[in-house]
Design a protein around this motif. Structure first.
Motif, PDB file in Angstrom:
ATOM      1  N   MET A 133       0.739  -0.873  -0.051  1.00 41.58           N
ATOM      2  CA  MET A 133       0.173  -0.130  -0.115  1.00 41.58           C
ATOM      3  C   MET A 133       0.843   1.088  -0.026  1.00 41.58           C
ATOM      4  SD  MET A 133      -3.262   0.221   0.087  1.00 41.58           S
ATOM      5  CE  MET A 133      -4.485   1.167   0.384  1.00 41.58           C
ATOM      6  N   ASP A 134       2.019   1.360   0.651  1.00 46.55           N
ATOM      7  CA  ASP A 134       2.937   2.277   0.569  1.00 46.55           C
ATOM      8  C   ASP A 134       3.383   2.841  -0.694  1.00 46.55           C
ATOM      9  OD1 ASP A 134       2.365   2.757   3.296  1.00 46.55           O
ATOM     10  OD2 ASP A 134       4.152   1.157   3.917  1.00 46.55           O
ATOM     11  N   ALA A 135       3.776   1.608  -1.419  1.00 43.79           N
ATOM     12  CA  ALA A 135       4.155   1.938  -2.879  1.00 43.79           C
ATOM     13  C   ALA A 135       3.223   2.677  -3.883  1.00 43.79           C
ATOM     14  CB  ALA A 135       4.555   0.586  -3.501  1.00 43.79           C
ATOM     15  N   GLN A 136       1.874   2.405  -3.577  1.00 42.90           N
ATOM     16  CA  GLN A 136       0.917   2.796  -4.437  1.00 42.90           C
ATOM     17  C   GLN A 136       0.650   4.284  -3.934  1.00 42.90           C
ATOM     18  OE1 GLN A 136      -2.481   0.477  -3.915  1.00 42.90           O
ATOM     19  NE2 GLN A 136      -2.109  -0.957  -5.520  1.00 42.90           N
ATOM     20  N   GLU A 137       0.786   4.600  -2.542  1.00 43.68           N
ATOM     21  CA  GLU A 137       0.554   6.006  -2.017  1.00 43.68           C
ATOM     22  C   GLU A 137       1.802   6.900  -2.430  1.00 43.68           C
ATOM     23  OE1 GLU A 137      -0.029   6.216   2.193  1.00 43.68           O
ATOM     24  OE2 GLU A 137      -1.653   4.882   2.088  1.00 43.68           O
ATOM     25  N   ALA A 138       2.944   6.301  -2.485  1.00 43.51           N
ATOM     26  CA  ALA A 138       4.093   6.897  -2.984  1.00 43.51           C
ATOM     27  C   ALA A 138       3.966   7.481  -4.533  1.00 43.51           C
ATOM     28  CB  ALA A 138       5.482   6.368  -2.643  1.00 43.51           C
ATOM     29  N   LEU A 139       3.431   6.342  -5.191  1.00 45.49           N
ATOM     30  CA  LEU A 139       3.231   6.862  -6.764  1.00 45.49           C
ATOM     31  C   LEU A 139       2.199   7.680  -6.906  1.00 45.49           C
ATOM     32  CD1 LEU A 139       3.982   5.811  -9.619  1.00 45.49           C
ATOM     33  CD2 LEU A 139       2.536   4.127  -9.560  1.00 45.49           C
ATOM     34  N   ALA A 140       1.268   7.549  -6.006  1.00 48.14           N
ATOM     35  CA  ALA A 140       0.152   8.658  -6.487  1.00 48.14           C
ATOM     36  C   ALA A 140       0.490  10.039  -5.789  1.00 48.14           C
ATOM     37  CB  ALA A 140      -1.017   8.454  -5.445  1.00 48.14           C
ATOM     38  N   ARG A 141       1.340  10.306  -4.598  1.00 44.92           N
ATOM     39  CA  ARG A 141       1.955  11.360  -4.596  1.00 44.92           C
ATOM     40  C   ARG A 141       2.966  12.030  -5.631  1.00 44.92           C
ATOM     41  NH1 ARG A 141       3.446  10.207   1.589  1.00 44.92           N
ATOM     42  NH2 ARG A 141       1.353   9.693   2.592  1.00 44.92           N
ATOM     43  N   ARG A 142       3.784  11.247  -6.296  1.00 48.43           N
ATOM     44  CA  ARG A 142       4.651  11.621  -7.271  1.00 48.43           C
ATOM     45  C   ARG A 142       3.685  12.027  -8.576  1.00 48.43           C
ATOM     46  NH1 ARG A 142       8.712   6.352  -7.109  1.00 48.43           N
ATOM     47  NH2 ARG A 142       9.545   6.886  -5.085  1.00 48.43           N
ATOM     48  N   LEU A 143       2.644  11.236  -8.757  1.00 55.92           N
ATOM     49  CA  LEU A 143       1.955  11.734  -9.996  1.00 55.92           C
ATOM     50  C   LEU A 143       1.283  13.078  -9.671  1.00 55.92           C
ATOM     51  CD1 LEU A 143       0.202   8.287 -10.997  1.00 55.92           C
ATOM     52  CD2 LEU A 143       2.040   9.645 -12.220  1.00 55.92           C
ATOM     53  N   GLU A 144       0.911  13.269  -8.614  1.00 55.25           N
ATOM     54  CA  GLU A 144       0.049  14.765  -8.088  1.00 55.25           C
ATOM     55  C   GLU A 144       1.328  15.718  -8.365  1.00 55.25           C
ATOM     56  OE1 GLU A 144      -1.766  14.698  -4.395  1.00 55.25           O
ATOM     57  OE2 GLU A 144      -2.887  12.861  -4.630  1.00 55.25           O
ATOM     58  N   ARG A 145       2.515  15.675  -7.746  1.00 57.03           N
ATOM     59  CA  ARG A 145       3.399  16.452  -7.770  1.00 57.03           C
ATOM     60  C   ARG A 145       3.790  16.889  -9.272  1.00 57.03           C
ATOM     61  NH1 ARG A 145       7.753  13.919  -4.490  1.00 57.03           N
ATOM     62  NH2 ARG A 145       6.263  13.221  -2.682  1.00 57.03           N
ATOM     63  N   ALA A 146       4.047  15.709 -10.065  1.00 59.15           N
ATOM     64  CA  ALA A 146       4.210  15.733 -11.618  1.00 59.15           C
ATOM     65  C   ALA A 146       3.219  16.883 -12.107  1.00 59.15           C
ATOM     66  CB  ALA A 146       4.604  14.730 -12.073  1.00 59.15           C
ATOM     67  N   LYS A 147       1.945  16.456 -11.767  1.00 59.69           N
ATOM     68  CA  LYS A 147       0.940  17.092 -12.415  1.00 59.69           C
ATOM     69  C   LYS A 147       0.919  18.599 -12.130  1.00 59.69           C
ATOM     70  CE  LYS A 147      -4.113  16.396 -13.013  1.00 59.69           C
ATOM     71  NZ  LYS A 147      -5.248  15.594 -12.748  1.00 59.69           N
ATOM     72  N   LYS A 148       1.198  18.983 -10.697  1.00 57.12           N
ATOM     73  CA  LYS A 148       1.160  20.355 -10.148  1.00 57.12           C
ATOM     74  C   LYS A 148       2.174  20.936 -11.059  1.00 57.12           C
ATOM     75  CE  LYS A 148      -0.787  19.837  -5.763  1.00 57.12           C
ATOM     76  NZ  LYS A 148      -0.547  19.754  -4.289  1.00 57.12           N
ATOM     77  N   LEU A 149       3.437  20.497 -11.338  1.00 57.28           N
ATOM     78  CA  LEU A 149       4.619  20.982 -11.885  1.00 57.28           C
ATOM     79  C   LEU A 149       4.251  21.176 -13.185  1.00 57.28           C
ATOM     80  CD1 LEU A 149       7.691  19.124 -10.476  1.00 57.28           C
ATOM     81  CD2 LEU A 149       7.153  21.526 -10.223  1.00 57.28           C
TER      82      LEU A 149
END
Length: 200
Positions: free
Chosen positions: A1-17
């Motif tokens: 579950m931690d891997a999925q959350e980390a991936l989701a956070r990275r995707l959100e940051r990339a989207k914001k950038l």
């Protein structure tokens, strides 16, 4: 579950950038468009105060757009969009276009230069030679130009000088022709001692 959350956070940051970069690009385009249409010089201090980030490229593009707008207003000639605006000086481009238009516009009837009139009045003393010369030079108009009657001394002097030049050219041509055609085998390496060796 931690891997999925980390991936989701990275995707959100990339989207914001990505959204932030797109927003900056839109702002840059708006700035350049505003300067180009407004015709005023870019006020960098005002842009800094508004919070937008001004890069040297943006400032240069804005200045060139302003210069192009100024040139368009003064001369009525716009630099085509396929030219790099930072590489082309709009004023020089407008001057070149004016020269090009002047060069390619048709001449008016009766607008002849002094040299054109001189070529047209040139007389070789023979009608056939005159007609041939006119055709070779591309002089349009009458096939036969009557020989002008010149009464002033300067005109007579010019005609005499032309006749003398033509006579000298004919003499020089005949001398060169006789040397190249009748004196073959003469010169360096073709002495009389060498002629006997040809038979061997």
């Amino acid at each position: 579950m931690d891997a999925q959350e980390a991936l989701a956070r990275r995707l959100e940051r990339a989207k914001k950038l990505q959204e932030q970069k797109e927003k900056e690009m839109v702002e840059k385009q708006e700035i350049v468009a505003a300067v180009a249409t407004g015709g005023s010089v870019l006020n960098v201090a005002a842009l800094l105060a508004s919070g937008t980030q001004v890069t040297p490229q943006i400032a240069m593009a804005a200045q060139m757009a302003a210069l192009q707008a100024k040139t368009l207003a003064e001369t009525g000639i716009a630099v085509p969009s396929y030219y790099n605006p930072t590489a082309v000086n709009p004023m020089k481009f407008a001057e070149q276009e004016k020269k090009r238009k002047k060069l390619w516009q048709g001449k008016k009837e009766g607008d002849k230069s002094q040299t054109a009139e001189l070529w047209e009045r040139l007389n070789f003393g023979n009608k056939d030679q005159n007609v041939k010369f006119r055709k070779l030079m591309g002089i349009k108009g009458e096939d036969e130009i009557p020989t002008p009657t010149i009464t002033d001394e300067e005109g007579l002097r010019t005609l005499k000088q032309q006749e003398e030049v033509f006579r000298n050219l004919d003499v020089q041509y005949e001398m060169a022709r006789s040397q190249t055609h009748t004196q073959r085998g003469m010169g360096l390496g073709f002495g009389s001692s060498m002629r006997g060796m040809d038979a061997v």
